[in-house]
Design an enzyme around this catalytic site. Sequence first.
Site, mmCIF file in Angstrom:
data_model
loop_
_atom_site.group_PDB
_atom_site.id
_atom_site.type_symbol
_atom_site.label_atom_id
_atom_site.label_comp_id
_atom_site.label_asym_id
_atom_site.label_seq_id
_atom_site.Cartn_x
_atom_site.Cartn_y
_atom_site.Cartn_z
ATOM 1 N N SER A 78 -33.319 3.958 -7.471
ATOM 2 C CA SER A 78 -33.204 3.821 -8.925
ATOM 3 C C SER A 78 -34.463 3.159 -9.472
ATOM 4 O O SER A 78 -35.043 2.278 -8.831
ATOM 5 C CB SER A 78 -32.018 2.908 -9.287
ATOM 6 N N MET A 106 -41.178 -8.338 -3.575
ATOM 7 C CA MET A 106 -39.961 -8.907 -2.998
ATOM 8 C C MET A 106 -39.751 -10.368 -3.388
ATOM 9 O O MET A 106 -39.477 -11.216 -2.540
ATOM 10 C CB MET A 106 -40.009 -8.764 -1.467
ATOM 11 N N ARG A 107 -39.885 -10.663 -4.659
ATOM 12 C CA ARG A 107 -39.647 -12.030 -5.126
ATOM 13 C C ARG A 107 -38.601 -12.008 -6.237
ATOM 14 O O ARG A 107 -38.618 -11.111 -7.088
ATOM 15 C CB ARG A 107 -40.933 -12.636 -5.723
ATOM 16 N N ARG A 144 -40.269 -21.858 -7.943
ATOM 17 C CA ARG A 144 -40.371 -20.504 -8.511
ATOM 18 C C ARG A 144 -41.051 -20.551 -9.879
ATOM 19 O O ARG A 144 -41.812 -19.664 -10.250
ATOM 20 C CB ARG A 144 -38.976 -19.901 -8.709
ATOM 21 N N LEU A 176 -37.455 -13.314 -9.629
ATOM 22 C CA LEU A 176 -38.252 -13.819 -10.757
ATOM 23 C C LEU A 176 -37.421 -14.732 -11.651
ATOM 24 O O LEU A 176 -36.210 -14.537 -11.806
ATOM 25 C CB LEU A 176 -38.777 -12.629 -11.562
ATOM 26 N N LEU A 180 -30.751 -9.820 -11.212
ATOM 27 C CA LEU A 180 -31.485 -9.200 -10.100
ATOM 28 C C LEU A 180 -31.006 -7.764 -9.865
ATOM 29 O O LEU A 180 -29.819 -7.537 -9.629
ATOM 30 C CB LEU A 180 -31.277 -10.033 -8.824
ATOM 31 N N ASP A 181 -31.929 -6.816 -9.933
ATOM 32 C CA ASP A 181 -31.616 -5.386 -9.746
ATOM 33 C C ASP A 181 -30.512 -4.915 -10.694
ATOM 34 O O ASP A 181 -29.775 -3.972 -10.369
ATOM 35 C CB ASP A 181 -31.215 -5.087 -8.283
ATOM 36 N N HIS A 220 -35.853 0.369 -6.941
ATOM 37 C CA HIS A 220 -34.926 -0.239 -5.983
ATOM 38 C C HIS A 220 -34.310 0.860 -5.125
ATOM 39 O O HIS A 220 -33.836 1.868 -5.654
ATOM 40 C CB HIS A 220 -33.824 -1.008 -6.731
ATOM 41 N N ASN A 258 -38.828 -1.745 -12.289
ATOM 42 C CA ASN A 258 -38.718 -1.990 -10.843
ATOM 43 C C ASN A 258 -38.150 -0.750 -10.179
ATOM 44 O O ASN A 258 -37.363 -0.026 -10.785
ATOM 45 C CB ASN A 258 -37.750 -3.163 -10.613
HETATM 46 C C1 GRF Z 1 -39.407 0.720 -1.252
HETATM 47 O O1 GRF Z 1 -38.213 1.269 -0.768
HETATM 48 C C2 GRF Z 1 -39.175 0.049 -2.579
HETATM 49 O O2 GRF Z 1 -38.159 0.646 -3.304
HETATM 50 C C3 GRF Z 1 -38.779 -1.301 -2.108
HETATM 51 O O3 GRF Z 1 -39.667 -1.613 -1.090
HETATM 52 C C4 GRF Z 1 -39.852 -0.437 -0.340
HETATM 53 C C5 GRF Z 1 -41.276 -0.346 0.174
HETATM 54 O O4 GRF Z 1 -42.135 0.070 -0.790
HETATM 55 N N1 GRF Z 1 -38.310 -2.200 -3.063
HETATM 56 P P1 GRF Z 1 -43.702 0.252 -0.685
HETATM 57 O O5 GRF Z 1 -44.032 1.143 0.501
HETATM 58 O O6 GRF Z 1 -44.340 -1.125 -0.508
HETATM 59 O O7 GRF Z 1 -44.074 0.896 -1.986
#
Ligand code: GRF
Length: 211
Positions: free
Chosen positions: A137, A91-92, A66, A94, A145-146, A110, A108
């Site tokens: 949010s 989707m990583r 990472r 960090l 994370l989040d 979420h 971000n």
């Molecule tokens: C979304 O719900 C976002 O909040 C999440 O991934 C989903 C897809 O988002 N984390 P997108 O269509 O790639 O913007």
Amino acid sequence: MNQQEKASVVILISGGGSNLQAIIDAGLDINLCAVISNKADAGGIQKAQKAGIATHVLNHKEFSSRETFDAALAEIIDQYSPQLVVLSGFMRILTENFVRHYAGKMINIHPSLLPKYQGLNTHQRAIDAGDKEHGASVHFVTEELDGGPIIIQAHVPVNQDDDAETLAARVLVQEHAMFPSVVDWFCHQRLQLTSSGVEFDGTLLDKPKQW
Ligand code: GRF
């Protein structure tokens, strides 16, 4: 305003990029300088190219850790000296060093009413818990994370016959409306993270704003 005076924004994605598209479509007075994906087949890459935004793909699988991935990612981001880094379906997880490097300037989105349902499968988890309400949010990114200070939340009802897909679609509509506004606020100095918390128009928020 010319391009140089506008706030520069770099957006990180991993997927379809519907939130990225919403930010593009909002026509904000900002300089969207680059979109970076950790996946070559992310639909958001084409969306960015169509909008004339520079794109980069940095495949995390080509890195041994990472730390090395995040260092390479930061190197690309920093070429643009952005005022704001936007995680838009990125989707990583960090590393702490990376997050600290962008302290107060990375947000971000979420798909849950944080602090509920950090991590993945948020829509199914809300259904399984029997929640009557769900949502999304936007928060500043910190090492947890989040878990960073929440700026704003959008609420949607959970219907009896919802599955994860129908619920996600209802939440996404709200994400697309809310996220560009947050980017705009930050880029026009209406929003900042201070040592006391999130400030909006010079006032410290005692709870997240409601969309
Ligand atoms: C979304 O719900 C976002 O909040 C999440 O991934 C989903 C897809 O988002 N984390 P997108 O269509 O790639 O913007």
